[in-house]
Design a protein around this motif. Structure first.
Motif, PDB file in Angstrom:
ATOM      1  N   PHE A   1       0.834  -1.215   0.000  1.00 53.23           N
ATOM      2  CA  PHE A   1       0.000   0.000   0.000  1.00 53.23           C
ATOM      3  C   PHE A   1       0.869   1.265   0.000  1.00 53.23           C
ATOM      4  O   PHE A   1       0.927   1.995   0.997  1.00 53.23           O
ATOM      5  N   PRO A   2       1.529   1.528  -1.116  1.00 55.46           N
ATOM      6  CA  PRO A   2       2.438   2.680  -1.165  1.00 55.46           C
ATOM      7  C   PRO A   2       1.711   4.013  -0.969  1.00 55.46           C
ATOM      8  O   PRO A   2       2.334   5.019  -0.607  1.00 55.46           O
ATOM      9  N   GLU A   3       0.389   4.007  -1.203  1.00 56.83           N
ATOM     10  CA  GLU A   3      -0.376   5.255  -1.056  1.00 56.83           C
ATOM     11  C   GLU A   3      -0.613   5.608   0.418  1.00 56.83           C
ATOM     12  O   GLU A   3      -1.024   6.711   0.748  1.00 56.83           O
ATOM     13  N   ILE A   4      -0.329   4.641   1.310  1.00 57.91           N
ATOM     14  CA  ILE A   4      -0.521   4.917   2.745  1.00 57.91           C
ATOM     15  C   ILE A   4       0.829   5.167   3.395  1.00 57.91           C
ATOM     16  O   ILE A   4       1.743   4.347   3.301  1.00 57.91           O
ATOM     17  N   SER A   5       0.911   6.304   4.036  1.00 58.17           N
ATOM     18  CA  SER A   5       2.188   6.651   4.665  1.00 58.17           C
ATOM     19  C   SER A   5       2.101   6.403   6.179  1.00 58.17           C
ATOM     20  O   SER A   5       1.233   6.969   6.850  1.00 58.17           O
ATOM     21  N   LEU A   6       2.968   5.551   6.662  1.00 57.31           N
ATOM     22  CA  LEU A   6       2.979   5.259   8.096  1.00 57.31           C
ATOM     23  C   LEU A   6       3.762   6.358   8.808  1.00 57.31           C
ATOM     24  O   LEU A   6       4.973   6.495   8.637  1.00 57.31           O
TER      25      LEU A   6
ATOM     26  N   LEU B   1      -9.345  -6.301  11.760  1.00 55.51           N
ATOM     27  CA  LEU B   1      -8.480  -7.275  11.093  1.00 55.51           C
ATOM     28  C   LEU B   1      -8.012  -8.283  12.112  1.00 55.51           C
ATOM     29  O   LEU B   1      -7.688  -7.923  13.246  1.00 55.51           O
ATOM     30  N   LEU B   2      -7.969  -9.526  11.686  1.00 57.32           N
ATOM     31  CA  LEU B   2      -7.444 -10.558  12.580  1.00 57.32           C
ATOM     32  C   LEU B   2      -5.937 -10.668  12.390  1.00 57.32           C
ATOM     33  O   LEU B   2      -5.453 -10.749  11.258  1.00 57.32           O
ATOM     34  N   LYS B   3      -5.215 -10.668  13.498  1.00 57.54           N
ATOM     35  CA  LYS B   3      -3.771 -10.882  13.443  1.00 57.54           C
ATOM     36  C   LYS B   3      -3.525 -12.346  13.096  1.00 57.54           C
ATOM     37  O   LYS B   3      -4.302 -13.202  13.549  1.00 57.54           O
TER      38      LYS B   3
ATOM     39  N   GLU C   1      -7.767  -9.606   3.365  1.00 56.64           N
ATOM     40  CA  GLU C   1      -8.588  -8.889   4.354  1.00 56.64           C
ATOM     41  C   GLU C   1      -8.064  -7.473   4.573  1.00 56.64           C
ATOM     42  O   GLU C   1      -8.827  -6.525   4.734  1.00 56.64           O
ATOM     43  N   LEU C   2      -6.738  -7.351   4.570  1.00 57.73           N
ATOM     44  CA  LEU C   2      -6.137  -6.026   4.734  1.00 57.73           C
ATOM     45  C   LEU C   2      -6.511  -5.140   3.546  1.00 57.73           C
ATOM     46  O   LEU C   2      -6.895  -3.973   3.717  1.00 57.73           O
ATOM     47  N   LYS C   3      -6.436  -5.709   2.349  1.00 57.28           N
ATOM     48  CA  LYS C   3      -6.805  -4.941   1.142  1.00 57.28           C
ATOM     49  C   LYS C   3      -8.261  -4.486   1.227  1.00 57.28           C
ATOM     50  O   LYS C   3      -8.580  -3.341   0.934  1.00 57.28           O
ATOM     51  N   ASN C   4      -9.146  -5.412   1.639  1.00 63.20           N
ATOM     52  CA  ASN C   4     -10.571  -5.070   1.727  1.00 63.20           C
ATOM     53  C   ASN C   4     -10.816  -3.982   2.766  1.00 63.20           C
ATOM     54  O   ASN C   4     -11.596  -3.059   2.530  1.00 63.20           O
TER      55      ASN C   4
END
Lengths: 123, 244
Positions: free
Chosen positions: B24-29, B98-100, B106-109
């Motif tokens: 997810f390069p569009e998300i900056s941590l 999200l489940l660890k 699931e993360l994408k969704n």
């Protein structure tokens, strides 16, 4: 780039290699972290058992569980589910036996992770 | 889009960091906090768009952390382990989780829903916190050591307790009884602040089982027993019954 070719009985490093995309430093980061966190948590588990603190046992198991799944440790998954669900009500002797089994399995897993680290660092 | 991670497990921090970086390069941590208190500071300082928030941390739960904010101008994706009790509450209030250790799909969704959904989550979060508070009260247990091992009694199941010298007889729902080697005073201490009242030298009653009250002289409980209220405890009883 490093490929997944280690033969292990207790751990399965498929997810570790997958997320690391073959980057040796990243693989080592996850392996070293396992060998730092899991022994600490086993100590805490032993202490919680001595204190007969069921809630603490549950918390430690709950906290470890994602990392164990990620390392493909299947042999104790039944114990983990049972402890998470029935920690309040199961007889303490049964709880102790399950936790001890988890500890024994994870000690073996730690050894395998340690050997993998040595292999990676020397190759 | 700017996000932060609030989770006390270093493994989860690293894993989520790598997944975001890889996929997810569009998300900056922007930052990572290792407990609820650090999380509050970090969120206030960075004002992120999205918070990945652990449900169960050592110093507080994710819900307790959120309760410290007057407003929630950020979206939340809860992160939790398998079969956590909170999942039902999160799901029933249409919040994301999200489940660890995070399945990629699931993360994408979850991230895709976050991008599409600009509805204010504040009310849903308040509902979730309230649901969990109710559940946690119901789950409270009285824990006692007996010769047969630990005894766990849900507080909701206790109707009243009768003292008999060094023993106490706990009257439970479904006409069950438990005799325990604790004095009524011991139990009074254990049950302080949990909806119980010592109305008589020989009785403790559970507020949630009072059916009726007769002029502060006695109460009728859900097992249809009449329990006296001693003269010197009437005023305290009256205040307790009114305020609780």
């Amino acid at each position: 780039m490093t490929s997944h070719s280690h033969h292990t009985k207790y751990i399965n490093l498929e997810h570790v290699y997958g997320i690391s995309r073959g980057d040796k430093d990243k693989i080592l980061k996850y392996l070293n972290q396992f060998n730092e966190l899991i022994p600490e948590r086993l100590d805490l588990l032993n202490r919680a058992l001595l204190l007969k603190n069921r809630e603490q046992v549950r918390q430690i198991i709950h906290k470890m569980s994602p990392q164990l799944q990620f390392f493909g440790i299947q042999s104790i998954s039944h114990h983990i589910h049972k402890l998470e669900l029935d920690f309040k009500t199961m007889p303490f002797s049964e709880l102790t036996a399950m936790v001890n089994d988890i500890i024994l399995n994870l000690e073996q897993a730690i050894k395998e992770v340690h050997s993998t680290i040595i292999d990676l660092e020397t190759n | 889009m700017r996000c932060v991670i609030v989770d006390d497990d270093p493994f989860i921090q690293e894993l989520l960091k790598d997944k975001l970086l890889n996929y997810f390069p569009e998300i900056s941590l922007e930052g990572v906090a290792s407990n609820g208190h650090e999380g509050i500071q970090l969120i206030k300082k960075l004002n992120p768009d999205l918070v990945f928030l652990d449900v169960e941390m050592t110093d507080m739960t994710g819900f307790e952390m959120l309760a410290m904010f007057d407003e929630l101008p950020f979206k939340i994706i809860f992160i939790t382990s398998y079969k956590h009790y909170a999942i039902k509450a999160i799901r029933s209030n249409a919040l994301d989780y999200l489940l660890k250790p995070f399945d990629l799909e699931e993360l994408k969704n979850a991230i895709s829903r976050f991008k599409k959904n600009h509805l204010d989550q504040t009310q849903n979060l308040k509902n979730t916190i309230s649901t969990l508070k109710t559940k946690s009260n119901k789950d409270d247990l009285l824990t006692l050591k007996t010769q047969q091992g630990d005894l766990f009694i849900p507080l909701d199941d206790i109707i009243h307790i009768e003292g008999e010298r060094n023993y106490s007889l706990i009257h439970l729902v479904n006409q069950k009884k438990e005799l325990v080697s604790k004095t009524l005073s011991n139990l009074e201490d254990l049950l302080k602040g949990k909806g119980f009242f010592r109305c008589h030298k020989s009785f403790i009653i559970n507020k949630s089982h009072i059916l009726e009250e007769s002029n502060h002289n006695y109460v009728v409980l859900s097992n249809h027993k009449e329990i006296p209220i001693s003269r010197r405890r009437k005023d305290t009883f009256s205040n307790w019954n009114r305020n609780l």
